[in-house]
Design a protein around this motif. Structure first.
Motif, PDB file in Angstrom:
ATOM      1  N   TYR A  46      -8.053  -6.180   2.611  1.00  0.00           N
ATOM      2  CA  TYR A  46      -8.361  -4.764   2.394  1.00  0.00           C
ATOM      3  C   TYR A  46      -7.636  -4.295   1.130  1.00  0.00           C
ATOM      4  N   VAL A  47      -8.061  -3.168   0.610  1.00  0.00           N
ATOM      5  CA  VAL A  47      -7.519  -2.656  -0.652  1.00  0.00           C
ATOM      6  C   VAL A  47      -6.575  -1.486  -0.386  1.00  0.00           C
ATOM      7  N   ASN A  89       7.783  -3.601  -0.531  1.00  0.00           N
ATOM      8  CA  ASN A  89       7.986  -2.875   0.719  1.00  0.00           C
ATOM      9  C   ASN A  89       7.025  -3.314   1.819  1.00  0.00           C
ATOM     10  N   LEU A  90       5.802  -3.673   1.453  1.00  0.00           N
ATOM     11  CA  LEU A  90       4.851  -4.150   2.460  1.00  0.00           C
ATOM     12  C   LEU A  90       5.242  -5.534   2.975  1.00  0.00           C
ATOM     13  N   VAL A  91       5.719  -6.397   2.095  1.00  0.00           N
ATOM     14  CA  VAL A  91       6.185  -7.725   2.517  1.00  0.00           C
ATOM     15  C   VAL A  91       7.378  -7.571   3.453  1.00  0.00           C
ATOM     16  N   SER A 127       1.578   2.138   9.392  1.00  0.00           N
ATOM     17  CA  SER A 127       2.729   2.387   8.515  1.00  0.00           C
ATOM     18  C   SER A 127       2.421   2.168   7.043  1.00  0.00           C
ATOM     19  N   ILE A 128       1.289   1.573   6.724  1.00  0.00           N
ATOM     20  CA  ILE A 128       0.958   1.278   5.321  1.00  0.00           C
ATOM     21  C   ILE A 128       0.931   2.549   4.481  1.00  0.00           C
ATOM     22  N   ASN A 129       0.287   3.608   4.973  1.00  0.00           N
ATOM     23  CA  ASN A 129       0.151   4.839   4.181  1.00  0.00           C
ATOM     24  C   ASN A 129       1.469   5.558   3.922  1.00  0.00           C
ATOM     25  N   ARG A 170      -0.118   4.847  -2.133  1.00  0.00           N
ATOM     26  CA  ARG A 170      -0.774   6.148  -2.048  1.00  0.00           C
ATOM     27  C   ARG A 170      -1.568   6.209  -0.747  1.00  0.00           C
ATOM     28  N   ARG A 171      -2.444   5.190  -0.536  1.00  0.00           N
ATOM     29  CA  ARG A 171      -3.215   5.151   0.709  1.00  0.00           C
ATOM     30  C   ARG A 171      -3.968   3.831   0.827  1.00  0.00           C
ATOM     31  N   LEU A 172      -4.240   3.469   2.044  1.00  0.00           N
ATOM     32  CA  LEU A 172      -5.112   2.342   2.337  1.00  0.00           C
ATOM     33  C   LEU A 172      -6.535   2.860   2.175  1.00  0.00           C
TER      34      LEU A 172
END
Length: 163
Positions: free
Chosen positions: A5-6, A20-22, A68-70, A76-78
């Motif tokens: 996904y982007v 931060n996502l890792v 939690s991604i957003n 900025r946003r998924l």
């Protein structure tokens, strides 16, 4: 089923978002290229996103906790379409990885210190010395003009190697 996904990132925050996502346990992919950055009379090589403002994340929206991604620093946003998450086409990220986009700045025909000849323009047929690659398409060339060295940057396609 896991798909890619982007994620839209804040301006110039792709590396921060990736880190931060890792840290949160997500599988992410940030296609990049290396670029020479000139600052304070120094040239540094830095990572630049191939798709500025975007990174990719692999997840299964039915089982992964992706809420939690957003709220992740740098994100900025998924990208979503209402409440649905549109996935990338199958094989998109695999094809990008196989294309070896994430490579050093290099051109097998061009190496620092090598003699190059201008093909056209005001310096046509003048020979200079390659200083360094600026990015994938531009190079820095040292020319000996009027008894002193002058540095200029041009498209790498405007010169040819001299043997």
């Amino acid at each position: 089923m896991r798909k890619w996904y982007v994620i839209n990132t804040h301006s110039n925050q792709e590396l921060r978002a990736e880190e931060n996502l890792v840290r949160q346990g997500f599988q992410v992919y940030l296609p990049y290229f290396l670029k020479a950055r000139k600052h304070a009379r120094k040239v540094d090589i830095v990572k630049k996103a191939l798709f500025p403002g975007y990174i990719f994340v692999e997840l299964d929206p039915t089982s992964d906790n992706w809420g939690s991604i957003n709220s992740t620093y740098g994100v900025r946003r998924l990208i979503s379409a209402g409440s649905k998450l549109p996935s990338l086409p199958d094989g998109f990220v695999t094809d990008l990885r196989e294309a070896k986009i994430d490579q050093e700045l290099s051109d097998p025909d061009l190496k620092p210190g090598q003699k190059v000849k201008f093909l056209s323009g005001p310096f046509a047929n003048i020979i200079g010395s390659l200083s360094h690659m600026i990015d994938r398409e531009r190079i820095s060339v040292l020319l000996n003009l009027l008894g002193r060295e002058v540095k200029t940057s041009v498209s790498r396609f405007d010169v040819t190697t001299v043997t």
